[in-house]
Design an enzyme around this catalytic site. Structure first.
Site, PDB file in Angstrom:
ATOM      1  N   LYS A 125      -4.264  10.486  -0.249  1.00  0.00           N
ATOM      2  CA  LYS A 125      -4.086  11.761   0.192  1.00  0.00           C
ATOM      3  C   LYS A 125      -4.526  12.904  -1.016  1.00  0.00           C
ATOM      4  O   LYS A 125      -5.280  13.776  -0.700  1.00  0.00           O
ATOM      5  CB  LYS A 125      -2.732  11.940   0.767  1.00  0.00           C
ATOM      6  CG  LYS A 125      -2.555  13.450   1.316  1.00  0.00           C
ATOM      7  CD  LYS A 125      -1.043  13.402   1.685  1.00  0.00           C
ATOM      8  CE  LYS A 125      -0.583  12.491   2.804  1.00  0.00           C
ATOM      9  NZ  LYS A 125       0.619  12.833   3.355  1.00  0.00           N
ATOM     10  N   ARG A 141       4.947  15.603  -0.015  1.00  0.00           N
ATOM     11  CA  ARG A 141       4.558  14.529   0.776  1.00  0.00           C
ATOM     12  C   ARG A 141       4.105  13.300  -0.114  1.00  0.00           C
ATOM     13  O   ARG A 141       3.756  13.625  -1.248  1.00  0.00           O
ATOM     14  CB  ARG A 141       3.501  14.807   1.664  1.00  0.00           C
ATOM     15  CG  ARG A 141       3.786  15.962   2.427  1.00  0.00           C
ATOM     16  CD  ARG A 141       2.665  16.032   3.497  1.00  0.00           C
ATOM     17  NE  ARG A 141       2.797  16.960   4.825  1.00  0.00           N
ATOM     18  CZ  ARG A 141       2.556  18.006   5.066  1.00  0.00           C
ATOM     19  NH1 ARG A 141       2.166  18.951   3.779  1.00  0.00           N
ATOM     20  NH2 ARG A 141       2.999  18.819   6.080  1.00  0.00           N
ATOM     21  N   GLY A 200       3.688   7.742   7.851  1.00  0.00           N
ATOM     22  CA  GLY A 200       5.055   7.864   8.294  1.00  0.00           C
ATOM     23  C   GLY A 200       5.958   6.880   7.438  1.00  0.00           C
ATOM     24  O   GLY A 200       7.426   6.862   7.850  1.00  0.00           O
ATOM     25  N   MET A 253       6.946   6.801   4.102  1.00  0.00           N
ATOM     26  CA  MET A 253       7.792   7.356   3.026  1.00  0.00           C
ATOM     27  C   MET A 253       8.128   8.604   3.457  1.00  0.00           C
ATOM     28  O   MET A 253       7.914   9.244   4.440  1.00  0.00           O
ATOM     29  CB  MET A 253       6.701   7.202   1.901  1.00  0.00           C
ATOM     30  CG  MET A 253       6.541   6.013   1.531  1.00  0.00           C
ATOM     31  SD  MET A 253       5.436   5.691   0.048  1.00  0.00           S
ATOM     32  CE  MET A 253       3.926   5.969   0.743  1.00  0.00           C
ATOM     33  N   ARG A 271      -8.129  11.504   5.944  1.00  0.00           N
ATOM     34  CA  ARG A 271      -8.080  10.053   5.424  1.00  0.00           C
ATOM     35  C   ARG A 271      -8.914   9.253   6.376  1.00  0.00           C
ATOM     36  O   ARG A 271      -9.050   9.748   7.580  1.00  0.00           O
ATOM     37  CB  ARG A 271      -6.453   9.597   5.182  1.00  0.00           C
ATOM     38  CG  ARG A 271      -5.910   9.771   6.665  1.00  0.00           C
ATOM     39  CD  ARG A 271      -4.499   9.459   6.699  1.00  0.00           C
ATOM     40  NE  ARG A 271      -3.795   9.524   7.897  1.00  0.00           N
ATOM     41  CZ  ARG A 271      -2.414   9.712   7.963  1.00  0.00           C
ATOM     42  NH1 ARG A 271      -1.574   9.633   6.909  1.00  0.00           N
ATOM     43  NH2 ARG A 271      -1.906   9.850   9.110  1.00  0.00           N
ATOM     44  N   HIS A 293       3.657   8.694  15.846  1.00  0.00           N
ATOM     45  CA  HIS A 293       3.901   7.585  15.079  1.00  0.00           C
ATOM     46  C   HIS A 293       3.812   5.945  15.751  1.00  0.00           C
ATOM     47  O   HIS A 293       2.990   5.284  15.091  1.00  0.00           O
ATOM     48  CB  HIS A 293       5.465   7.626  14.517  1.00  0.00           C
ATOM     49  CG  HIS A 293       5.834   6.370  13.762  1.00  0.00           C
ATOM     50  ND1 HIS A 293       6.285   5.263  14.351  1.00  0.00           N
ATOM     51  CD2 HIS A 293       5.549   6.006  12.521  1.00  0.00           C
ATOM     52  CE1 HIS A 293       6.662   4.330  13.431  1.00  0.00           C
ATOM     53  NE2 HIS A 293       6.262   4.825  12.215  1.00  0.00           N
ATOM     54  N   SER A 314     -16.725 -35.129   6.186  1.00  0.00           N
ATOM     55  CA  SER A 314     -16.009 -34.002   6.902  1.00  0.00           C
ATOM     56  C   SER A 314     -14.497 -33.890   6.413  1.00  0.00           C
ATOM     57  O   SER A 314     -14.100 -35.032   6.464  1.00  0.00           O
ATOM     58  CB  SER A 314     -15.786 -34.277   8.486  1.00  0.00           C
ATOM     59  OG  SER A 314     -15.225 -33.161   9.057  1.00  0.00           O
ATOM     60  N   CYS A 341     -12.958 -29.822   9.247  1.00  0.00           N
ATOM     61  CA  CYS A 341     -12.690 -29.592  10.519  1.00  0.00           C
ATOM     62  C   CYS A 341     -11.249 -29.713  10.762  1.00  0.00           C
ATOM     63  O   CYS A 341     -10.808 -29.825  11.970  1.00  0.00           O
ATOM     64  CB  CYS A 341     -13.377 -31.111  11.246  1.00  0.00           C
ATOM     65  SG  CYS A 341     -12.620 -32.765  10.472  1.00  0.00           S
ATOM     66  N   TYR A 348     -20.776 -26.525   6.377  1.00  0.00           N
ATOM     67  CA  TYR A 348     -20.193 -25.837   7.769  1.00  0.00           C
ATOM     68  C   TYR A 348     -18.761 -25.900   7.625  1.00  0.00           C
ATOM     69  O   TYR A 348     -18.222 -26.587   6.862  1.00  0.00           O
ATOM     70  CB  TYR A 348     -20.828 -26.738   8.851  1.00  0.00           C
ATOM     71  CG  TYR A 348     -20.336 -27.954   9.146  1.00  0.00           C
ATOM     72  CD1 TYR A 348     -19.137 -28.329   9.862  1.00  0.00           C
ATOM     73  CD2 TYR A 348     -21.191 -28.963   8.679  1.00  0.00           C
ATOM     74  CE1 TYR A 348     -18.723 -29.720   9.921  1.00  0.00           C
ATOM     75  CE2 TYR A 348     -20.689 -30.242   8.888  1.00  0.00           C
ATOM     76  CZ  TYR A 348     -19.535 -30.571   9.756  1.00  0.00           C
ATOM     77  OH  TYR A 348     -19.215 -31.968   9.613  1.00  0.00           O
TER      78      TYR A 348
END
Length: 905
Positions: A32, A102, A111, A113, A346, A465, A792, A860, A880
């Site tokens: 902020k 703030r 919301g 803090m 923000r 909120h 595998s 797998c 993979y």
């Protein structure tokens, strides 16, 4: 000594100490504070102010909640500069400067803090403002808000005590809403609030403006470690050592009459991602009135009706900020007597649906590149598209009970819980599906929201909120259901004639903003979202890991292929044996007293297995299909030992009550059958069956079982190939610990396949590999690679054999305690243990490739769908990953993220 305070005009200095790294600037000033200073630099109208750094917060907490040396002097100096910029004086009744305090962490925590507004008011300043403005109602509305906020966050006065005073005054005045209260009412409420503070906190409300500022600043610092903030960080994966900045900003007022107002708006729709302004607006109100849901808000489009020029100015600023930050913006604004002020911006919280569309659209708009678009969509957001929606067939038979705002999409079904503690207790501890219902949510309700399947509220808008938190954590939510009536004493909800008790089932449709009575069925949607398909196609172009699926039946294989699977990485053949018509044959095979009987039963299974494999080859035409030979111990196909003992006891008891020979003979036959089962199960019992006769050991002891399965694979492949289907079978031998086991099984299966080739006068290419799930197999991978054409890694079993813990019951025992206490950083059955299991995989891959450079390697286990494990597989150079069908899209995206992370994108 560190500089702790930066004016909004000192953004260049903050960048200098942060090495021109914007991420470090945000770490220093918080998101902020950094954005306020950045907007000031861009010439956007921002009320003057300054930011106290996150370093100051951390130093304050480290020093035992004491302001670090020099900080207060910097705050006084910065306040004097704001006085000069505004031509006002802090605490001066004739030219009063009021300020807000703030929080502002690096990562937005809306919301979570503390906030205190209207700092600087006392009796003298209030009277001076009344004299200056001629509007006592406005002034005492501000004053009571200061007392309520400072009294709550600093002095610990419960908010309910303040709200009770307002409610009593409304009843006395004969009005329904706060906006109808008069100046006299607010003056009386302000005086009563002082009495509440005096009684509850045993002290007078502080009247020194500088003491108010100090207390508010310390309160914001302390709120970093408040329960709701800690719970939020735990849920969002935010580090606990970042600290919060504190933003001190000149107050501007949206409640100064009909030419004033306040609102919150997103530059794009936060629910759908559409390119349109979305938000809430109120005339003659302060900002918390919008987000708290106290008053019914107007859509942001109403701003165009009231102030068309200001709407155009705001729209232009929104577009400018979006272009600058290359992301959808969440902006708070106030209009004070016809002048627009931007209070903060923000990156906006949004639903998964909106994230996907915004990322795709911004890439098409050339605002970001495709790699950035892929990076922005998190794997868990893809999971939303696989989440349930209410069944459309069932909806035709049910009428909605109520309608509200559709602020967070998806369906949720659960029992009603009327407070956050109950929702958490039922959801987290009781394992129940819960819908949390509240008049409106507050930051203290977050723990309940996180435990619930969904949320409904009586009040609140799209930027309330409840809406923000629900979107953040993917919770379906319907807010602003005005017809809901809460009776918290009786613990019921009322909707017209309908009474819903706490614990009753309801269903909510967050996509359309609807609430239904009862437990409605849900369905999983398809993935044919055009924006998601676009993102996934871009991910496919980036990733190097291939993604296969774990599938045992053709419908699962077909679904996985639709979701982008590039073959089957694991077919568990034992699952096929549990089907109703096959299990008796398997049991006959186990109970056989001679090799002939056993061979007959095994051969009877052959046609079933062949049909199974045909279906998989057809579904995966042109793609590899890895088929694991039978793995579990034989006792799993039999009734349990305890169950058989119980059944035998029951049969013998019943035998005593039979009188006819036919009844006795039938009972004796059942007893003999059960006894045969019990004798065989007893002979198969092992102290640790997961490390006993299973996998390759079973195939070695019963070679006919291996021959039958391999013949079924080969005959199915030949049938399909004759029909023009491109088959690629890969046969996997499970649980090998020694190369000789693998070599022995390979000789059997190669011979059987050659026999089928001769019988069918047809051949196909196939591979033989092994499942590495025993540490010895990983340690001797070079020897294994002499026989195996692929590895595998069965990471479920490899994890339990490496750790020496049972995955079947460890999570009910010590394992979760280990994780909670920090002995283990995470559950090794959720995410691959990098230092242990990961090292074994790395060693096996490297040494295996030294012998066979083209050997295929994959995993797998359940880890194949875990993003962190996928990143490790990419790092280790595997070919993979294989996961359940519903995790395939997530794996595709996570594999691309691994490449982007490697490249620093």
């Amino acid at each position: 000594m560190s500089k702790y305070v930066y004016l909004f005009s000192e953004i260049d200095a903050a960048e200098e100490v942060s090495s021109r790294d914007w991420d470090r600037v945000r770490g220093l000033l918080g998101g902020k504070g950094a954005n306020l200073a950045d907007m000031h630099r861009q010439g956007i109208p921002v009320p003057p102010g300054f930011t106290i750094t996150t370093e100051a917060c951390n130093d304050f907490l480290a020093a035992g909640k004491t302001l670090p040396a020099g900080l207060w002097d910097e705050i006084l100096s910065a306040t004097a500069r704001v006085e000069k910029d505004t031509e006002k004086k802090f605490g001066d009744p004739t030219r009063p400067l009021l300020i807000s305090c703030r929080s502002g962490a690096k990562i937005s925590m809306p919301g979570m803090m503390d906030t205190v507004l209207n700092i600087g008011l006392n009796d003298d300043v209030a009277q001076g403002m009344v004299d200056r403005t001629g509007d006592p109602r406005f002034v005492y509305d501000l004053y009571r808000r200061l007392i309520q906020m400072l009294g709550g966050v600093v002095l610990g006065v419960p908010d309910e005590m303040f709200e009770a005073v307002i409610q009593t005054r409304r009843e006395r005045a004969g009005v329904n809403t706060d906006s109808e209260l008069s100046a006299e009412d607010w003056h009386a409420i302000t005086d009563k609030f002082k009495d509440v503070v005096r009684t509850y906190a045993s002290q007078e409300f502080p009247t020194d403006p500088y003491e108010q500022l100090r207390l508010a600043t310390e309160s914001v610092f302390l709120s970093w470690n408040g329960k709701r903030a800690v719970d939020y960080r735990n849920a969002a994966g935010i580090a606990h050592d970042l600290g919060t900045a504190v933003n001190i900003q000149t107050m501007v007022f949206g409640n100064m009459g009909p030419a004033s107002g306040t609102g919150v708006a997103m530059s794009r729709n936060a629910s759908t991602g559409e390119r349109e302004l979305e938000g809430d607006f109120l005339l003659n109100a302060q900002g918390e009135d919008v987000v708290a849901g106290i008053r019914k808000t107007l859509p942001i489009s109403a701003l165009n009706d009231e102030f068309p020029e200001l709407y155009k100015q705001f729209r232009d600023i929104a577009q400018k900020l979006e272009q600058h930050y290359r992301n959808m913006q969440d902006m708070e604004f106030t209009i004070e007597r016809g002048k627009l002020w931007i209070l903060q911006t923000r990156d906006g919280k949004r639903t998964a649906q909106a994230e996907v569309r915004i990322a795709a659209d911004m890439a098409e708009e050339k605002l970001i590149d495709r790699g950035e678009a892929v990076r922005r969509v998190r794997p868990e957001q893809v999971d939303f598209f696989l989440h349930p929606q209410l069944d459309e067939v069932a909806l035709k038979e049910h009428q909605p009970l109520a309608t509200g705002l559709n602020v967070s999409p998806g369906a949720a079904v659960g029992v009603v819980a009327l407070d956050a503690d109950t929702a958490e207790r039922w959801g987290k501890e009781g394992g129940r599906e819960v819908i949390m219902a509240r008049p409106e949510t507050k930051p203290d309700d977050v723990h309940g929201m996180l435990s619930a399947q969904g949320v409904i509220t009586q009040r609140g808008g799209r930027t309330s909120h409840a809406a923000l938190v629900a979107r953040q954590f993917g919770k379906p939510a319907v807010v602003g259901v005005e017809e809901l009536e809460f009776d918290l004493e009786e613990r019921v909800l009322r909707l017209g004639e309908e009474v819903i008790k706490e614990g009753d089932w309801i269903s909510i449709d967050g996509t359309n903003g609807l609430i239904y009575l009862g437990k409605l069925p849900t369905v999983v949607p398809d993935l044919n979202n055009p924006y998601l398909l676009k993102i996934l196609s871009w991910a496919d172009a980036i990733r190097r890991l291939r993604v296969r699926t774990n599938a045992d039946y053709p419908p699962d294989a077909e679904r996985a292929r639709e979701y982008g699977a590039e073959g089957i990485g694991l077919c568990r053949t034992e699952h096929m044996f549990f089907e109703q018509e096959r299990l008796p044959i398997v049991q006959r095979m186990i109970l056989a007293k001679s090799a002939t009987e056993r061979s007959e039963a095994i051969n009877e299974l052959l046609p079933f297995q062949r049909d199974d494999f045909e279906g998989l080859f057809r579904a995966m035409d042109g793609l590899p299909v890895v088929i694991r030979l039978l793995d579990p111990p034989l006792h799993e196909f039999m009734p349990s030992y305890d169950e058989l003992i119980r059944d035998l006891g029951d049969l013998k008891m019943r035998l005593q009550h039979y009188h006819t020979m036919s009844e006795i003979d039938q009972a004796l036959d059942e007893i003999r059958t059960k006894q045969d089962y019990l004798d065989r199960v007893s002979s198969l019992r092992e102290a640790n069956p997961m490390l006993g006769t299973r996998g390759v050991r079973l195939g070695t002891l019963i070679p006919d079982l291996t021959r039958m399965q391999v013949r079924a694979i080969a005959e199915a492949a030949c049938r399909c190939k004759r029909e023009g289907i491109d088959v690629h079978p890969e046969i996997m031998v499970p649980l090998t610990a020694h190369v000789n086991e693998l070599r022995s099984q390979r000789e059997i299966l190669d011979a059987e396949i050659r026999a089928v080739f001769e019988e069918q006068s047809l051949e196909f290419e196939y591979k033989v590999g092994t499942m590495i799930e025993i540490p010895r197999a990983a340690l001797t991978a070079a020897q294994m690679a002499e026989v195996a054409e692929f590895f595998s890694f069965g990471t479920n079993d490899l994890t339990q054999t490496t750790f020496g813990i049972s995955r079947d019951d460890a999570e009910q025992g010590f394992l979760m305690s280990y994780i909670r206490s920090g002995i283990l950083p995470s559950n090794p059955f959720d995410t691959i243990d990098r230092d242990g299991v990961g090292q074994l995989i790395d060693m096996a891959v490297r040494t295996g490739r030294q012998v066979r450079p083209d050997i295929e390697t994959g995993i797998c286990g359940e880890h194949g769908g875990d993003p962190a494990s996928i990143a490790l597989c990419h790092e280790l150079g595997l070919s993979y990953v294989s996961c359940s069908p519903f995790r395939v899209p997530i794996a595709r995206l996570a594999a691309a993220h691994a490449v982007l992370e490697e490249n620093g994108s």
